[in-house]
Design an enzyme around this catalytic site. Structure first.
Site, PDB file in Angstrom:
ATOM      1  NE  ARG A 139      -4.318  -1.115  -0.075  1.00 58.44           N
ATOM      2  CZ  ARG A 139      -4.452  -2.119  -0.945  1.00 58.44           C
ATOM      3  NH1 ARG A 139      -3.435  -2.475  -1.704  1.00 58.44           N
ATOM      4  NH2 ARG A 139      -5.587  -2.763  -1.069  1.00 58.44           N
ATOM      5  CD  GLU A 182      -3.360   3.121  -5.662  1.00 52.42           C
ATOM      6  OE1 GLU A 182      -4.390   2.474  -5.931  1.00 52.42           O
ATOM      7  OE2 GLU A 182      -2.321   2.592  -5.256  1.00 52.42           O
ATOM      8  CG  HIS A 196      -3.078  -0.746  -7.018  1.00 53.32           C
ATOM      9  ND1 HIS A 196      -3.542  -0.141  -5.878  1.00 53.32           N
ATOM     10  CD2 HIS A 196      -3.136  -2.085  -6.754  1.00 53.32           C
ATOM     11  CE1 HIS A 196      -3.877  -1.067  -4.986  1.00 53.32           C
ATOM     12  NE2 HIS A 196      -3.629  -2.250  -5.503  1.00 53.32           N
TER      13      HIS A 196
HETATM   14  N1  LIG Z   1      -0.639  -4.172  -5.453  1.00 53.77           N
HETATM   15  C1  LIG Z   1      -1.677  -4.993  -5.487  1.00 53.77           C
HETATM   16  O1  LIG Z   1      -2.322  -5.163  -6.514  1.00 53.77           O
HETATM   17  C2  LIG Z   1      -2.051  -5.745  -4.244  1.00 53.77           C
HETATM   18  C3  LIG Z   1      -2.871  -6.885  -4.354  1.00 53.77           C
HETATM   19  C4  LIG Z   1      -3.143  -7.638  -3.211  1.00 53.77           C
HETATM   20  C5  LIG Z   1      -2.649  -7.238  -1.981  1.00 53.77           C
HETATM   21  N2  LIG Z   1      -1.903  -6.093  -1.904  1.00 53.77           N
HETATM   22  C6  LIG Z   1      -1.360  -5.669  -0.598  1.00 53.77           C
HETATM   23  O2  LIG Z   1      -0.323  -6.576  -0.245  1.00 53.77           O
HETATM   24  C7  LIG Z   1      -0.145  -6.513   1.178  1.00 53.77           C
HETATM   25  C8  LIG Z   1       0.043  -7.916   1.735  1.00 53.77           C
HETATM   26  O3  LIG Z   1      -1.118  -8.699   1.527  1.00 53.77           O
HETATM   27  P1  LIG Z   1      -1.209 -10.167   2.199  1.00 53.77           P
HETATM   28  O4  LIG Z   1      -2.394 -10.825   1.596  1.00 53.77           O
HETATM   29  O5  LIG Z   1       0.101 -10.838   2.164  1.00 53.77           O
HETATM   30  O6  LIG Z   1      -1.541  -9.748   3.702  1.00 53.77           O
HETATM   31  P2  LIG Z   1      -1.375 -10.652   5.010  1.00 53.77           P
HETATM   32  O7  LIG Z   1      -2.315 -10.082   6.011  1.00 53.77           O
HETATM   33  O8  LIG Z   1      -1.461 -12.095   4.660  1.00 53.77           O
HETATM   34  O9  LIG Z   1       0.128 -10.340   5.462  1.00 53.77           O
HETATM   35  C9  LIG Z   1       0.512  -9.133   6.027  1.00 53.77           C
HETATM   36  C10 LIG Z   1       1.696  -9.427   6.943  1.00 53.77           C
HETATM   37  O10 LIG Z   1       2.204  -8.188   7.431  1.00 53.77           O
HETATM   38  C11 LIG Z   1       2.599  -8.401   8.776  1.00 53.77           C
HETATM   39  N3  LIG Z   1       2.719  -7.155   9.518  1.00 53.77           N
HETATM   40  C12 LIG Z   1       1.764  -6.478  10.198  1.00 53.77           C
HETATM   41  N4  LIG Z   1       2.293  -5.390  10.805  1.00 53.77           N
HETATM   42  C13 LIG Z   1       3.604  -5.389  10.462  1.00 53.77           C
HETATM   43  C14 LIG Z   1       4.680  -4.525  10.774  1.00 53.77           C
HETATM   44  N5  LIG Z   1       4.519  -3.454  11.562  1.00 53.77           N
HETATM   45  N6  LIG Z   1       5.892  -4.808  10.261  1.00 53.77           N
HETATM   46  C15 LIG Z   1       6.084  -5.885   9.471  1.00 53.77           C
HETATM   47  N7  LIG Z   1       5.093  -6.763   9.153  1.00 53.77           N
HETATM   48  C16 LIG Z   1       3.883  -6.502   9.643  1.00 53.77           C
HETATM   49  C17 LIG Z   1       1.534  -9.325   9.344  1.00 53.77           C
HETATM   50  O11 LIG Z   1       1.994  -9.996  10.502  1.00 53.77           O
HETATM   51  C18 LIG Z   1       1.314 -10.268   8.159  1.00 53.77           C
HETATM   52  O12 LIG Z   1       2.161 -11.416   8.262  1.00 53.77           O
HETATM   53  C19 LIG Z   1      -1.341  -5.749   1.725  1.00 53.77           C
HETATM   54  O13 LIG Z   1      -0.953  -4.429   1.993  1.00 53.77           O
HETATM   55  C20 LIG Z   1      -2.324  -5.752   0.569  1.00 53.77           C
HETATM   56  O14 LIG Z   1      -3.192  -4.663   0.619  1.00 53.77           O
HETATM   57  C21 LIG Z   1      -1.577  -5.355  -3.000  1.00 53.77           C
END
Ligand SMILES: NC(=O)c1ccc[n+]([C@@H]2O[C@H](COP(=O)([O-])OP(=O)(O)OC[C@H]3O[C@@H](n4cnc5c(N)ncnc54)[C@H](O)[C@@H]3O)[C@@H](O)[C@H]2O)c1
Length: 321
Positions: free
Chosen positions: A239, A268, A287
């Protein structure tokens, strides 16, 4: 019973309408991204189920939707929905965290490789010049080997842990910072999480994968970027607001770091004056990390499944409250 889509990225919603024909529901699609709260309210009032992509579901809006019982977030991040307010209003919220993990991991890998192999310089020096009959790689120097380099993964959930495996496949040495990763998961992945400072100061490349929360907002700012090595690169497909774009622009322009690959933006699409535009060692993508035809259909099927579950009185696949 009304199901209203507040905004969508599909070309149209005919497939969804066909799936729900005969289910006794009224299904409507709107395109309310960028609309005022009053406009959104006028279209969503009366809906029992709302499917939302980017529209902001704020506390004040949620309070004005007394018929709403379920919000389905079309996507993985749900930072556009005030979850606490939804809970207070008795609205269940669910999301689709399992439709594009591989795609986002692939995009992160692609950006890491492009930055690491100084692709913007390759384009500048090869794409035009090779077409013009020139043959010179001097502008790309220096490129360092990807294999054997140290890769730092911040956030090791669904997507981050796939990136771990992919990076290992490329021969990189993997380090992870994730304060919430259980001992069991660390053992399964064969790693131990380390402090952010240690990761940033020793990594050759960093890739960002936490969800956006009050804790992760701007977790990478000037202080953190200054900890990184001058040859290091950073990629963000999570994000936009996790990385402070002003600080990143300075870090890339002033060469505190070697470059960045960014798929996500705090606002965005980014404004014409956005600070990272025109920074030549930064690669920007709109994105689209989630995107593949496979993921696009997968999320449509999963959302229909959640609607059917709701109609049958069963809980959603991935409830958030
Ligand atoms: N660009 C895109 O098109 C797109 C698509 C899907 C998801 N995303 C983004 O990807 C990211 C990850 O998605 P996901 O499904 O793996 O999420 P997820 O919830 O499975 O994983 C997130 C991880 O971040 C960790 N976390 C939380 N706070 C933290 C901190 N302070 N420091 C380090 N790690 C921390 C959590 O413990 C968790 O393991 C999200 O931000 C989501 O919005 C982007």
């Amino acid at each position: 019973m009304k199901i209203i889509v507040s905004d969508y990225i599909e070309p149209d919603l005919r497939w969804e309408q066909e799936q729900l024909a005969g289910a006794g529901v009224e299904f409507q699609g709107c395109q309310l991204k960028g609309a005022t709260e009053d406009e959104v309210h006028a279209r969503l009032a009366g809906a029992e189920v709302v499917i939302v992509n980017m529209v902001k579901m704020t506390r004040s809006l949620l309070k004005r939707l007394p018929s709403c019982r379920l919000i389905i977030r079309h996507g993985v991040g749900y930072d556009n929905i005030d979850l606490a307010a939804a809970t207070e209003c008795g609205i269940r919220v669910c999301y689709v965290p399992d439709y594009c993990r591989e795609e986002v991991a692939e995009q992160a890998m692609m950006l890491l490789l492009l930055c690491r192999r100084r692709f913007t310089r390759q384009l500048e020096s090869f794409e035009d010049s090779v077409r013009q009959g020139q043959w010179d790689f001097s502008k790309v120097i220096p490129v360092r080997r990807f294999s054997g380099s140290r890769a730092g993964i911040v956030g090791c959930g669904r997507i981050g842990s796939i990136v771990v495996q992919m990076l290992r496949g490329f021969g990189a040495e993997v380090m992870v910072h994730d304060p919430y990763l259980s001992e069991r998961r660390q053992a399964e992945l064969g790693l131990q999480t380390i402090p952010l400072e240690e990761l940033l100061s020793t990594a050759d490349m960093v890739t960002i994968h936490p969800s956006l929360t009050t804790e992760t907002k701007y977790m990478i700012g000037e202080r953190e970027l200054r900890m990184m090595q001058p040859h290091a690169i950073i990629v963000n497909t999570a994000r936009g607001a996790i990385v402070n774009a002003e600080a990143l622009a300075r870090a890339c322009r002033e060469k505190w770091i070697a470059g960045a690959g960014i798929d996500v933006f705090e606002s965005e699409p980014p404004a014409e004056t956005f600070v990272l535009r025109g920074v030549d060692n930064v690669i920007l993508t709109p994105h689209l990390a989630w995107y593949s035809e496979d993921a696009g259909w997968s999320i449509r099927e999963k959302i229909i499944e959640d609607i059917r579950r709701y109609l049958d009185g069963r809980p959603p696949r991935f409830p958030l409250n």
